[in-house]
Write a protein that holds these residues in place. Structure first.
Motif, PDB file in Angstrom:
ATOM      1  N   VAL A  14       5.035  -5.553  -5.557  1.00 24.89           N
ATOM      2  CA  VAL A  14       4.355  -4.515  -6.341  1.00 24.89           C
ATOM      3  C   VAL A  14       4.472  -3.170  -5.621  1.00 24.89           C
ATOM      4  CG1 VAL A  14       2.161  -3.805  -7.374  1.00 24.89           C
ATOM      5  CG2 VAL A  14       2.825  -6.234  -7.393  1.00 24.89           C
ATOM      6  N   HIS A  15       4.313  -3.178  -4.314  1.00 22.11           N
ATOM      7  CA  HIS A  15       4.471  -1.956  -3.507  1.00 22.11           C
ATOM      8  C   HIS A  15       5.884  -1.390  -3.655  1.00 22.11           C
ATOM      9  CE1 HIS A  15       4.104   0.762  -0.092  1.00 22.11           C
ATOM     10  NE2 HIS A  15       5.046   0.116   0.566  1.00 22.11           N
ATOM     11  N   TYR A  16       6.880  -2.265  -3.582  1.00 20.64           N
ATOM     12  CA  TYR A  16       8.284  -1.841  -3.724  1.00 20.64           C
ATOM     13  C   TYR A  16       8.501  -1.121  -5.057  1.00 20.64           C
ATOM     14  CZ  TYR A  16      13.253  -2.250  -4.807  1.00 20.64           C
ATOM     15  OH  TYR A  16      14.539  -1.976  -5.189  1.00 20.64           O
ATOM     16  N   GLN A  17       8.002  -1.715  -6.140  1.00 22.67           N
ATOM     17  CA  GLN A  17       8.221  -1.099  -7.439  1.00 22.67           C
ATOM     18  C   GLN A  17       7.492   0.239  -7.556  1.00 22.67           C
ATOM     19  OE1 GLN A  17      10.568  -2.217  -9.462  1.00 22.67           O
ATOM     20  NE2 GLN A  17      10.253  -0.303 -10.539  1.00 22.67           N
ATOM     21  N   LYS A  18       6.323   0.327  -6.929  1.00 22.10           N
ATOM     22  CA  LYS A  18       5.603   1.602  -6.923  1.00 22.10           C
ATOM     23  C   LYS A  18       6.394   2.665  -6.167  1.00 22.10           C
ATOM     24  CE  LYS A  18       1.220   1.191  -6.515  1.00 22.10           C
ATOM     25  NZ  LYS A  18      -0.106   0.936  -5.902  1.00 22.10           N
ATOM     26  N   LEU A  19       7.006   2.268  -5.051  1.00 18.86           N
ATOM     27  CA  LEU A  19       7.845   3.194  -4.285  1.00 18.86           C
ATOM     28  C   LEU A  19       9.039   3.660  -5.104  1.00 18.86           C
ATOM     29  CD1 LEU A  19       7.758   1.377  -0.846  1.00 18.86           C
ATOM     30  CD2 LEU A  19       6.920   3.707  -1.273  1.00 18.86           C
ATOM     31  N   ALA A  52      13.298  11.594  -0.298  1.00 22.13           N
ATOM     32  CA  ALA A  52      13.975  10.882   0.800  1.00 22.13           C
ATOM     33  C   ALA A  52      13.038   9.874   1.475  1.00 22.13           C
ATOM     34  CB  ALA A  52      14.505  11.885   1.824  1.00 22.13           C
ATOM     35  N   LYS A  53      11.783  10.244   1.677  1.00 26.21           N
ATOM     36  CA  LYS A  53      10.826   9.350   2.329  1.00 26.21           C
ATOM     37  C   LYS A  53      10.568   8.112   1.474  1.00 26.21           C
ATOM     38  CE  LYS A  53       8.455   9.021   5.780  1.00 26.21           C
ATOM     39  NZ  LYS A  53       8.931   8.183   6.918  1.00 26.21           N
ATOM     40  N   PHE A  54      10.377   8.300   0.172  1.00 28.89           N
ATOM     41  CA  PHE A  54      10.143   7.153  -0.698  1.00 28.89           C
ATOM     42  C   PHE A  54      11.359   6.220  -0.712  1.00 28.89           C
ATOM     43  CE2 PHE A  54       7.047   9.972  -3.283  1.00 28.89           C
ATOM     44  CZ  PHE A  54       5.977   9.602  -2.473  1.00 28.89           C
ATOM     45  N   GLU A  55      12.558   6.797  -0.666  1.00 30.15           N
ATOM     46  CA  GLU A  55      13.766   5.968  -0.606  1.00 30.15           C
ATOM     47  C   GLU A  55      13.806   5.167   0.698  1.00 30.15           C
ATOM     48  OE1 GLU A  55      18.610   6.228  -1.168  1.00 30.15           O
ATOM     49  OE2 GLU A  55      17.439   8.085  -1.131  1.00 30.15           O
ATOM     50  N   ILE A 114      -2.427  -5.256  -4.319  1.00 27.61           N
ATOM     51  CA  ILE A 114      -1.877  -3.953  -4.710  1.00 27.61           C
ATOM     52  C   ILE A 114      -1.662  -3.990  -6.214  1.00 27.61           C
ATOM     53  CG2 ILE A 114       0.132  -2.428  -4.538  1.00 27.61           C
ATOM     54  CD1 ILE A 114       0.412  -3.343  -1.615  1.00 27.61           C
ATOM     55  N   LYS A 115      -2.086  -2.959  -6.878  1.00 28.77           N
ATOM     56  CA  LYS A 115      -1.986  -2.907  -8.333  1.00 28.77           C
ATOM     57  C   LYS A 115      -0.904  -1.927  -8.763  1.00 28.77           C
ATOM     58  CE  LYS A 115      -5.164  -5.887  -8.659  1.00 28.77           C
ATOM     59  NZ  LYS A 115      -4.647  -7.250  -8.646  1.00 28.77           N
ATOM     60  N   GLU A 116      -0.343  -2.209  -9.929  1.00 28.72           N
ATOM     61  CA  GLU A 116       0.651  -1.315 -10.511  1.00 28.72           C
ATOM     62  C   GLU A 116      -0.005   0.016 -10.894  1.00 28.72           C
ATOM     63  OE1 GLU A 116       3.874  -3.418 -13.202  1.00 28.72           O
ATOM     64  OE2 GLU A 116       1.840  -3.831 -13.912  1.00 28.72           O
ATOM     65  N   ILE A 117       0.792   1.058 -10.851  1.00 27.05           N
ATOM     66  CA  ILE A 117       0.364   2.337 -11.412  1.00 27.05           C
ATOM     67  C   ILE A 117       1.545   2.933 -12.168  1.00 27.05           C
ATOM     68  CG2 ILE A 117      -1.350   2.844  -9.623  1.00 27.05           C
ATOM     69  CD1 ILE A 117       0.697   4.913  -8.483  1.00 27.05           C
ATOM     70  N   ILE A 132       0.602   5.483  -2.110  1.00 24.58           N
ATOM     71  CA  ILE A 132       1.379   4.741  -1.105  1.00 24.58           C
ATOM     72  C   ILE A 132       0.538   4.513   0.148  1.00 24.58           C
ATOM     73  CG2 ILE A 132       3.463   4.764   0.323  1.00 24.58           C
ATOM     74  CD1 ILE A 132       3.818   4.388  -2.853  1.00 24.58           C
ATOM     75  N   VAL A 133      -0.257   5.481   0.544  1.00 31.65           N
ATOM     76  CA  VAL A 133      -1.154   5.312   1.694  1.00 31.65           C
ATOM     77  C   VAL A 133      -2.139   4.171   1.421  1.00 31.65           C
ATOM     78  CG1 VAL A 133      -3.063   6.402   2.968  1.00 31.65           C
ATOM     79  CG2 VAL A 133      -0.912   7.634   2.647  1.00 31.65           C
TER      80      VAL A 133
END
Length: 159
Positions: A29-34, A51-54, A91-94, A108-109
């Motif tokens: 779920v975190h990966y998809q949010k990123l 760049a940071k999110f990548e 972790i929940k989707e947004i 992300i934090v």
């Protein structure tokens, strides 16, 4: 794989495998949010955050693979459906569309805080099972997440 083949006691590993699968679900779920944050970031910090999110989603996908392979090494099957990930994950989707750059970083934090907490819990569980392999792996994930949490909190000007 038979856990005894790597000198581990099968019955002690059940909580380890369960918590590794929980962590795996949270990372998905975190990966998809990123990915969504990377695609949808806008504003004056676009170049820095894009760049940071990548960087973070590339790290997350590697972590996902390592977690799944560790579950297999311990003789069980990793979760592998989005239904399972969404039902299991803290972790929940947004919806990242339309969020400001600051809102994306805050999301992300928050995720990193959850991951760090799960990883700390898992360190105790792997220690109880004498599973140094999983312990070392989780410790490395946690150290990376702690540093990223610090950096993103600095971006937000938070202590």
């Amino acid at each position: 794989m038979n856990p005894e083949a790597i000198s581990l006691e099968g019955k002690k590993l059940r909580p380890v495998v369960d918590h590794l699968n929980d962590l795996l679900a949270n990372y998905h779920v975190h990966y998809q949010k990123l990915r969504g944050a990377h695609w949808n970031v806008r504003g004056s910090h676009f170049f820095t955050l894009h760049a940071k999110f990548e960087e973070l989603y590339n790290n997350a996908i590697t972590t996902i693979d390592e977690l799944a392979e560790r579950v297999l090494t311990l003789g069980k099957s990793p979760l592998s459906t989005y239904k399972d990930y969404l039902e299991t994950s803290e972790i929940k989707e947004i919806n990242t569309i339309g969020l400001s750059d600051v809102e994306l970083v805050k999301a992300i934090v928050d995720d990193l805080g959850i991951l760090i907490g799960l990883e700390r819990d898992l360190l105790e569980i792997t220690d109880d099972a004498n599973d140094e392999g999983s312990n070392d792996m989780i410790n490395a994930f946690m150290q990376f997440n702690e540093k990223q949490n610090w950096m993103l909190r600095a971006f937000l000007n938070k202590k």
